[in-house]
Design an enzyme around this catalytic site. Structure first.
Site, PDB file in Angstrom:
ATOM      1  N   SER A 138       0.939  -1.356  -0.254  1.00  0.00           N
ATOM      2  CA  SER A 138      -0.449   0.213   0.362  1.00  0.00           C
ATOM      3  C   SER A 138       0.728   1.405  -0.073  1.00  0.00           C
ATOM      4  O   SER A 138       1.729   0.757   0.558  1.00  0.00           O
ATOM      5  CB  SER A 138      -1.075   0.150   1.407  1.00  0.00           C
ATOM      6  OG  SER A 138      -1.233   1.140   1.755  1.00  0.00           O
ATOM      7  N   TYR A 151      -1.859  -0.532   9.785  1.00  0.00           N
ATOM      8  CA  TYR A 151      -1.766  -1.534   8.587  1.00  0.00           C
ATOM      9  C   TYR A 151      -0.859  -1.093   7.985  1.00  0.00           C
ATOM     10  O   TYR A 151      -0.153  -1.727   6.853  1.00  0.00           O
ATOM     11  CB  TYR A 151      -3.544  -0.573   8.076  1.00  0.00           C
ATOM     12  CG  TYR A 151      -3.501  -0.486   6.577  1.00  0.00           C
ATOM     13  CD1 TYR A 151      -4.008  -1.723   6.258  1.00  0.00           C
ATOM     14  CD2 TYR A 151      -3.332   0.346   5.510  1.00  0.00           C
ATOM     15  CE1 TYR A 151      -4.457  -1.929   5.016  1.00  0.00           C
ATOM     16  CE2 TYR A 151      -3.519   0.011   4.002  1.00  0.00           C
ATOM     17  CZ  TYR A 151      -3.977  -1.184   4.100  1.00  0.00           C
ATOM     18  OH  TYR A 151      -3.993  -1.257   2.327  1.00  0.00           O
TER      19      TYR A 151
HETATM   20  N1  NAD Z   1      -8.607  -0.940  -1.757  1.00  0.00           N
HETATM   21  C1  NAD Z   1      -7.544  -0.044  -1.120  1.00  0.00           C
HETATM   22  O1  NAD Z   1      -7.441   1.039  -1.576  1.00  0.00           O
HETATM   23  C2  NAD Z   1      -6.485  -0.513  -0.928  1.00  0.00           C
HETATM   24  C3  NAD Z   1      -5.064   0.445  -1.055  1.00  0.00           C
HETATM   25  C4  NAD Z   1      -3.864   0.148  -0.899  1.00  0.00           C
HETATM   26  C5  NAD Z   1      -3.325  -1.043  -0.724  1.00  0.00           C
HETATM   27  N2  NAD Z   1      -4.404  -2.057  -0.998  1.00  0.00           N
HETATM   28  C6  NAD Z   1      -4.063  -3.951  -0.407  1.00  0.00           C
HETATM   29  O2  NAD Z   1      -5.086  -5.037  -1.566  1.00  0.00           O
HETATM   30  C7  NAD Z   1      -5.007  -5.596  -1.450  1.00  0.00           C
HETATM   31  C8  NAD Z   1      -6.697  -6.165  -1.352  1.00  0.00           C
HETATM   32  O3  NAD Z   1      -7.346  -5.124  -0.565  1.00  0.00           O
HETATM   33  P1  NAD Z   1      -8.458  -5.521  -1.632  1.00  0.00           P
HETATM   34  O4  NAD Z   1      -9.198  -3.342  -1.349  1.00  0.00           O
HETATM   35  O5  NAD Z   1      -9.097  -6.242  -2.736  1.00  0.00           O
HETATM   36  O6  NAD Z   1      -9.958  -5.492  -0.413  1.00  0.00           O
HETATM   37  P2  NAD Z   1     -10.644  -7.026  -0.072  1.00  0.00           P
HETATM   38  O7  NAD Z   1     -11.507  -6.251   1.784  1.00  0.00           O
HETATM   39  O8  NAD Z   1     -11.887  -6.720  -1.057  1.00  0.00           O
HETATM   40  O9  NAD Z   1     -10.014  -7.727  -0.218  1.00  0.00           O
HETATM   41  C9  NAD Z   1      -9.224  -8.204   0.623  1.00  0.00           C
HETATM   42  C10 NAD Z   1      -9.208  -9.736   1.090  1.00  0.00           C
HETATM   43  O10 NAD Z   1      -8.020 -10.816   1.310  1.00  0.00           O
HETATM   44  C11 NAD Z   1      -8.643 -11.714   2.256  1.00  0.00           C
HETATM   45  N3  NAD Z   1      -8.386 -12.222   3.218  1.00  0.00           N
HETATM   46  C12 NAD Z   1      -8.215 -11.340   4.303  1.00  0.00           C
HETATM   47  N4  NAD Z   1      -7.849 -11.942   5.162  1.00  0.00           N
HETATM   48  C13 NAD Z   1      -6.699 -13.167   5.206  1.00  0.00           C
HETATM   49  C14 NAD Z   1      -6.329 -14.451   5.363  1.00  0.00           C
HETATM   50  N5  NAD Z   1      -5.936 -14.225   6.542  1.00  0.00           N
HETATM   51  N6  NAD Z   1      -6.049 -15.373   4.569  1.00  0.00           N
HETATM   52  C15 NAD Z   1      -7.123 -15.142   3.247  1.00  0.00           C
HETATM   53  N7  NAD Z   1      -7.741 -14.762   2.522  1.00  0.00           N
HETATM   54  C16 NAD Z   1      -7.481 -13.324   3.732  1.00  0.00           C
HETATM   55  C17 NAD Z   1     -10.186 -11.594   2.106  1.00  0.00           C
HETATM   56  O11 NAD Z   1     -11.460 -12.457   2.425  1.00  0.00           O
HETATM   57  C18 NAD Z   1     -10.437 -10.583   0.807  1.00  0.00           C
HETATM   58  O12 NAD Z   1     -10.737 -11.522  -0.189  1.00  0.00           O
HETATM   59  C19 NAD Z   1      -4.712  -5.777   0.408  1.00  0.00           C
HETATM   60  O13 NAD Z   1      -3.803  -6.591   0.796  1.00  0.00           O
HETATM   61  C20 NAD Z   1      -4.806  -4.182   0.615  1.00  0.00           C
HETATM   62  O14 NAD Z   1      -4.332  -3.627   1.911  1.00  0.00           O
HETATM   63  C21 NAD Z   1      -5.896  -1.958  -1.084  1.00  0.00           C
END
Ligand code: NAD
Length: 255
Positions: A138, A151
């Site tokens: 991130s 985070y």
């Molecule tokens: N959406 C944003 O703005 C953003 C920004 C920066 C980074 N990210 C990163 O991108 C990645 C994906 O995020 P997203 O926005 O798609 O979120 P999301 O919540 O839609 O998806 C996250 C997924 O991870 C899975 N997950 C969580 N804990 C788990 C575990 N212990 N074992 C297996 N699976 C697990 C969840 O079930 C979910 O399907 C994350 O690492 C997040 O930190 C997202």
């Protein structure tokens, strides 16, 4: 047209979520054989059917479950060529009042989960002298953000681990890179908007939060992140390792 990842076995964690699903779709579109991992079984099953991936329900916090899952993927699908760490959680809260449970869960998923997956997959890759790892971190790991201390700290740990791993295995022909998204339209971002702020505040910035906004003027889409992952996974990035590619519309204001 030739597909850039034809036949490559790709493991994607967090595949049931917004970014993980887009990454799985993009990899499948490029010809990869996708092994989709998530702890959310219904979301995983739906994703797997949609993109033609095989579902592997697993919780990345548990190293023995991860080891078994990776061994099963290797024996069923063949040698893993690509690992994409996408699974993540966000427990927002002020730095002085984060609960022990939230801190520990954040690190268990975002940092230890990446470690468990990399350790299990890269030992197979190393024996073959080939492979690629992409960790989705991130931009919050590189810029202080109010309310995101746990985070951001966990993502910084994931970045550091991925880079150190990449250094150790570079001579084994394994490339390790990071993709750092900014605000991307998924359930995780909408969770932050539940407090009252919305897309306009994210784009324009919030001076009271010391947030500068998004120079390109749009919220990212999961496909934006997936495109960066596909590039880093492909032979077009053959001389690229130990890099952190920000996909945030310029929000981190990095040189
Ligand atoms: N959406 C944003 O703005 C953003 C920004 C920066 C980074 N990210 C990163 O991108 C990645 C994906 O995020 P997203 O926005 O798609 O979120 P999301 O919540 O839609 O998806 C996250 C997924 O991870 C899975 N997950 C969580 N804990 C788990 C575990 N212990 N074992 C297996 N699976 C697990 C969840 O079930 C979910 O399907 C994350 O690492 C997040 O930190 C997202």
């Amino acid at each position: 047209m030739e597909r850039t990842l034809a036949g490559m076995v790709a493991v994607v964690t967090g595949a049931g979520g917004g970014i993980g699903a887009a990454v799985s779709q993009a990899l499948a579109d490029e010809g990869a054989v996708v092994a989709a991992v998530d702890r959310d079984e219904p979301a995983l099953a739906a994703l797997a059917e949609r993109v033609g991936a095989t579902p592997h329900p697993a919780d990345v916090r548990d190293s023995s479950v991860v080891d078994d899952t990776v061994d099963r993927i290797e024996s069923r699908l063949g040698p893993i060529g690509l690992l994409v760490n996408v699974a993540g959680v966000l427990h927002p809260g002020p730095a002085t009042s984060i609960s022990d449970a939230d801190w520990q869960d954040t690190f268990a998923v975002n940092a230890s989960g990446v470690f468990h997956m990399c350790r299990a997959v890269v030992r197979h890759m190393r024996a073959r002298g080939a492979g690629t790892v992409v960790t989705v971190a991130s931009n919050a790991a590189g810029v202080p953000r109010a309310g995101l201390a746990a985070y951001a700290a966990s993502k910084a740990a994931a970045v550091a681990y991925t880079m150190c791993l990449g250094l150790e295995v570079a001579r084994d022909g394994i490339r390790c890179n990071v993709v750092s998204p900014g605000s991307t339209d998924t359930a995780m971002l909408r969770q932050l908007w539940a407090g009252g702020a919305g897309p306009r505040d994210t784009i324009d910035g919030q001076p009271d939060q010391f947030r500068t906004g998004i120079p390109l003027g749009r919220i990212g889409s999961p496909a934006d992140v997936a495109d960066a992952v596909v590039f880093l996974a492909s032979a077009r990035a053959r001389q690229i390792t130990l890099q952190n590619l920000y996909v945030d519309g310029g929000a981190a204001l990095r040189m």
